[in-house]
Design an enzyme around this catalytic site. Structure first.
Site, mmCIF file in Angstrom:
data_model
loop_
_atom_site.group_PDB
_atom_site.id
_atom_site.type_symbol
_atom_site.label_atom_id
_atom_site.label_comp_id
_atom_site.label_asym_id
_atom_site.label_seq_id
_atom_site.Cartn_x
_atom_site.Cartn_y
_atom_site.Cartn_z
ATOM 1 N N ASP A 213 0.903 -1.519 -0.138
ATOM 2 C CA ASP A 213 0.062 -0.178 -0.113
ATOM 3 C C ASP A 213 0.682 1.456 0.027
ATOM 4 O OD1 ASP A 213 -1.907 1.625 0.978
ATOM 5 O OD2 ASP A 213 -2.891 -0.558 0.940
ATOM 6 N N HIS A 245 -4.152 6.087 2.992
ATOM 7 C CA HIS A 245 -4.808 5.428 2.870
ATOM 8 C C HIS A 245 -4.292 4.041 3.377
ATOM 9 C CE1 HIS A 245 -5.819 2.115 -0.104
ATOM 10 N NE2 HIS A 245 -7.023 2.786 -0.208
ATOM 11 N N SER A 401 -11.120 -0.571 -1.450
ATOM 12 C CA SER A 401 -10.130 -0.898 -0.615
ATOM 13 C C SER A 401 -10.516 -1.032 0.619
ATOM 14 C CB SER A 401 -9.493 0.312 -0.295
ATOM 15 O OG SER A 401 -8.660 0.153 -1.308
#
Length: 469
Positions: A213, A245, A401
């Site tokens: 990520d 994120h 996600s």
């Protein structure tokens, strides 16, 4: 009488000027102040601007200026209120981000002899990575001037030593639009009956989870005491990714149950790789770095890999992920993608050997922007999911996600309680234990259905339509 007429005229002029100079009611910029995240950006890639700008000098219309200044304003007053030209306020359309690196291809298994041949034709080796666990190497090549990417791929693919070759595609995190959840009544895990461990000494403590990520703020309070390893594999010459994120995904997995962002399997160990970089506002990972990150995780002996990212189909990525599943017994789960129900499949989720996870809301309705298709395996909460913000505290997140960690957590718990089962068997158990949603049987919207919940370590899979024991 004449004085009264002149006074009325002056008052009318003041009113007209105020109407013309006042801000238009419908054009105020919205403020994003829904959490305590101070990283300077919102989930949609834009900048937060909650601050009043007090640095501007007050205009004459707001000051108690002199009579000379007041008369000057009267002369500027228009005869009628001005209309704000809407077209002029619109910015030019933003071009879509590139799908792959310009003038680059990635090979798997290129021999020294074939490389020499290519170099004589104008190809240049930019970078090579040894994938030790798989006994191969991937190489990034620049192509000669005047040669198209398609022709270069065909040329290199014809060489006997090359296993696979493709463009150096980009992959991006699958975070959706800002959610509209209000208040504290939308915890996603409660909507599917996921148990909340009281401490880190719970389920998942015997499993190593891998994750690729963006960066992670490992100083966040939710990671205090967590078994978290963070590695950056992106080129040091590139702008690092942000911590937004990655922090949210990691917290969903191993966040401290005693904080505002409790994890699903807080006792698990997490090996996180930041393979992303920024180019302007675009945050992405190229396939060359992505394959290197996958091999790195295999060397760390992870048993499950969470990929909350998506991009184009790529032959090199397909081969590497397939070998990780078949040869290294690693279960890989990936985000279905947020390009909309009419979009084509996104990868690596659409590879047969990868589990594709879509997002649903707390009413078990599919996320309106989730990609659909026959490759979808499982559905999990991904709308208004509460998880860590990048600096401190927590906030709501939406996108496919954020659905992947729910399936990853379930897989990790199964791998802990059934260590003799292979990755393929664990995947089949997750599909078989899912709660059917939508049309009867597997469908293109929800796949096999809602990810099954494991009530406690050692317990079998629980279908959410069955009563909890």
């Amino acid at each position: 009488m004449l004085k009264k007429i002149l006074l009325a005229h002056l008052l009318a002029s003041v009113v007209l000027f105020c109407v013309a100079e006042a801000p238009w009611p419908g054009l105020a910029t919205p403020a994003w102040a829904d959490d305590d995240d101070d990283d300077g950006s919102n989930d949609n890639g834009g900048d937060n601007d909650d601050d009043d700008d007090d640095s501007r000098k007050p205009s004459a219309s707001h000051s108690g200026g002199s009579k000379e200044g007041l008369s000057r304003l009267f002369r500027r007053a228009p005869a009628q209120p001005q209309q704000v030209p809407r077209a002029a306020s619109r910015s030019a359309p933003v071009p879509p981000p590139p799908e792959q690196a310009a003038a680059e291809i990635v090979t798997n298994g290129l021999s020294s002899a074939d490389l020499t041949t290519l170099e004589s034709e104008g190809y240049q080796s930019l970078e090579v990575r040894q994938l030790a666990r798989l006994g191969t190497e991937v190489r990034r090549l620049s192509i000669p001037p005047g040669v198209s990417l398609t022709d270069a791929r065909m040329r290199v693919g014809a060489l006997s030593s090359v296993s696979t070759v493709d463009f150096n595609h980009y992959y991006r995190t699958e975070q959706g639009f800002a959610p509209d959840c209000q208040g504290g009544d939308c915890p996603a895990r409660l909507s599917i009956g996921w148990p909340l461990p009281p401490s880190r000494s719970g389920c998942g403590s015997g499993v190593a989870i891998g994750m690729i990520d963006t960066g992670i703020n490992d100083a966040h309070e939710t990671f205090a005491g967590a078994a978290l390893e963070l590695h950056r594999l992106s080129d040091d010459g590139l702008t690092p990714s942000r911590n937004l994120h990655g922090t949210a995904i990691a917290a969903l997995l191993i966040g401290d149950p005693a904080t505002r962002s409790p994890g699903l399997v807080p006792g698990a160990s997490l090996v996180a790789v930041d393979s992303f970089h920024r180019e302007g506002r675009d945050e992405r990972a190229d396939v060359f770095t992505l394959t290197d990150a996958l091999s790195f995780l295999a060397e760390r002996d992870v048993r499950v890999i969470n990929l909350s990212l998506a991009g184009p189909e790529n032959a090199v990525l397909e081969e590497i992920t397939a070998r990780l599943v078949a040869e290294n017994d690693i279960l890989i789960l990936a985000a279905a993608g947020n390009d909309g129900p009419r979009a084509g499949p996104r990868y690596p989720a659409a590879f047969d050997h990868v589990m594709a996870v879509t997002a649903i809301d707390r009413d078990r309705r599919v996320y309106r922007r989730a990609v659909q298709g026959p490759h979808i395996d499982l559905a999990a909460p991904g709308v208004n999911v509460w998880t860590a913000a990048s600096v401190s505290g927590a906030r709501w997140k939406t996108g496919t996600s954020f659905a992947v960690p729910f399936a990853t957590a379930a897989a990790a718990m199964l791998r802990e309680t059934h260590p003799e089962s292979s990755a393929i068997e664990i995947a089949e158990a997750l599909r078989a234990g899912a709660t059917d949603l939508g049309e009867p049987g597997r469908d293109e919207v929800y796949g096999h259905g809602l990810v099954p919940v494991i009530e406690s370590c050692g317990s079998p899979l629980k279908n959410q339509d069955e009563p909890m024991q």
